[in-house]
Design a protein around this motif. Sequence first.
Motif, PDB file in Angstrom:
ATOM      1  N   TYR A   1      24.652  19.534  43.403  1.00 51.58           N
ATOM      2  CA  TYR A   1      24.338  19.696  41.982  1.00 51.58           C
ATOM      3  C   TYR A   1      25.038  18.631  41.138  1.00 51.58           C
ATOM      4  O   TYR A   1      24.441  18.072  40.208  1.00 51.58           O
ATOM      5  CB  TYR A   1      24.742  21.090  41.503  1.00 51.58           C
TER       6      TYR A   1
ATOM      7  N   PRO B   1      24.685  26.045  36.801  1.00 54.80           N
ATOM      8  CA  PRO B   1      24.484  25.234  35.596  1.00 54.80           C
ATOM      9  C   PRO B   1      25.439  25.583  34.461  1.00 54.80           C
ATOM     10  O   PRO B   1      25.685  24.755  33.576  1.00 54.80           O
ATOM     11  CB  PRO B   1      23.032  25.543  35.196  1.00 54.80           C
TER      12      PRO B   1
ATOM     13  N   ASP C   1      16.429  23.655  34.714  1.00 57.54           N
ATOM     14  CA  ASP C   1      17.459  22.830  35.346  1.00 57.54           C
ATOM     15  C   ASP C   1      17.535  23.138  36.835  1.00 57.54           C
ATOM     16  O   ASP C   1      17.604  22.231  37.667  1.00 57.54           O
ATOM     17  CB  ASP C   1      18.803  23.111  34.675  1.00 57.54           C
ATOM     18  N   TRP C   2      17.493  24.425  37.192  1.00 59.87           N
ATOM     19  CA  TRP C   2      17.565  24.816  38.602  1.00 59.87           C
ATOM     20  C   TRP C   2      16.286  24.443  39.340  1.00 59.87           C
ATOM     21  O   TRP C   2      16.322  24.065  40.509  1.00 59.87           O
ATOM     22  CB  TRP C   2      17.852  26.299  38.722  1.00 59.87           C
TER      23      TRP C   2
ATOM     24  N   MET D   1      17.991  26.711  31.517  1.00 62.56           N
ATOM     25  CA  MET D   1      18.771  26.920  32.731  1.00 62.56           C
ATOM     26  C   MET D   1      17.850  27.039  33.947  1.00 62.56           C
ATOM     27  O   MET D   1      18.098  26.429  35.001  1.00 62.56           O
ATOM     28  CB  MET D   1      19.630  28.177  32.600  1.00 62.56           C
TER      29      MET D   1
ATOM     30  N   THR E   1      23.222  15.834  38.739  1.00 60.17           N
ATOM     31  CA  THR E   1      23.507  15.626  37.310  1.00 60.17           C
ATOM     32  C   THR E   1      24.277  14.332  37.060  1.00 60.17           C
ATOM     33  O   THR E   1      24.699  14.076  35.925  1.00 60.17           O
ATOM     34  CB  THR E   1      24.326  16.804  36.756  1.00 60.17           C
TER      35      THR E   1
END
Length: 379
Positions: A366, A279, A256-257, A253, A370
């Motif tokens: 975001y 996320p 991902d950020w 996580m 993705t």
Amino acid sequence: MEIDQHIAETIVSNIKDVLRHEINLFDTHGVIIASTNRSRIGHHHAAALLAAQTQRTVYVDDDHRYEGARNGINTPVIIEGEVAAVIGVTGERDAVESFGNIIRRMTEIFLRENIEQTARYNRRISETNLINQLIGEHQDTELIRYLASVLDWDVHAPHYVAVGHMAPCSPSLASTPDPVILPVRHLQRLPGSIFTANANGCCLVVESTPDSTAALRDLHEALSTDGVAIGFGVSEPTADLRLIPDRYRQARMALDWQQFTRMVQIVHVSDLDFGLLVPSMDHAYMVQFVDHVFGEIDDARIRAHQRTFDAYTRFNGSITHAAEALHIHKNTMQNHLNGIADDTGYNPRTLQDYSVLDTAFRLYDYLRFTHAYDKAPEA
């Protein structure tokens, strides 16, 4: 100790380039397993067997005959006090006797290099297997403890998980046939850690100590020096192996950020705010929220509104400073803010509406990051 056939042939091939004589490599039973004269492979050699048994060099000449042996020298190769093989040179004793120490030392060097390489490979496999067990949902406790003992890894110490991802555009990665070589050279030096790596990134389970955070920063700096663009997500520490899968999810996580924001290269889950929420949100609800705020506005206009909104945010609502940053008149800036309100129904100058817009722009970014959201332009 038994020598692999491929390694035996490699050793003979390398020594052949140095000595202009027939070279034979025997196993500890006196059987030729590699030779410059391939017709002799598989033949039994009594002199080589004696050399292995006595750990002494055995000469073969007209006065000293042995079954299956030709004139020459046969010297045992000893690794850590144990005979690993016997290396022989065929020829008249006077011509080859001086080569005894040379061929023994050369063979020892080749064998030690192979042993060390094999040990490194086996450790890498064990570390990969251990990490897969630790981060998996169905841990095999006995296997974990066995692999930990093999690796001398402390199962009782607190550990954190760090997950790294390398940018595919990294110059050194693009020019390196095996990209994983670059990070491994540094990863294996990180104290108190086990790791696994591939061409795209790595996963480390690191013992949590007062120095471990600095060590991770040093690792990142070393990789950066090699031209490897990499970001890390880092979990909270735990001494409970059963919580390692959760810590792995935390690290993923945080990574991902990190990849989304690109603000810093190492992101700790304990430092996340929006990164804890976004996320983990269902993408369908994100899309629903963004569509609710932006309606039928196309991407180009959303991005234009976002530039205005970001400048307004960066200067804490100062229209004058935001206008200067965008190189526009403050009246134009006010018109742009009004345009956001007209298009969305949310006025950025109203505190409650501002928070909705701020969340919508974050989710919009975001979702695009993705690849889960793509508004078509207006016709």
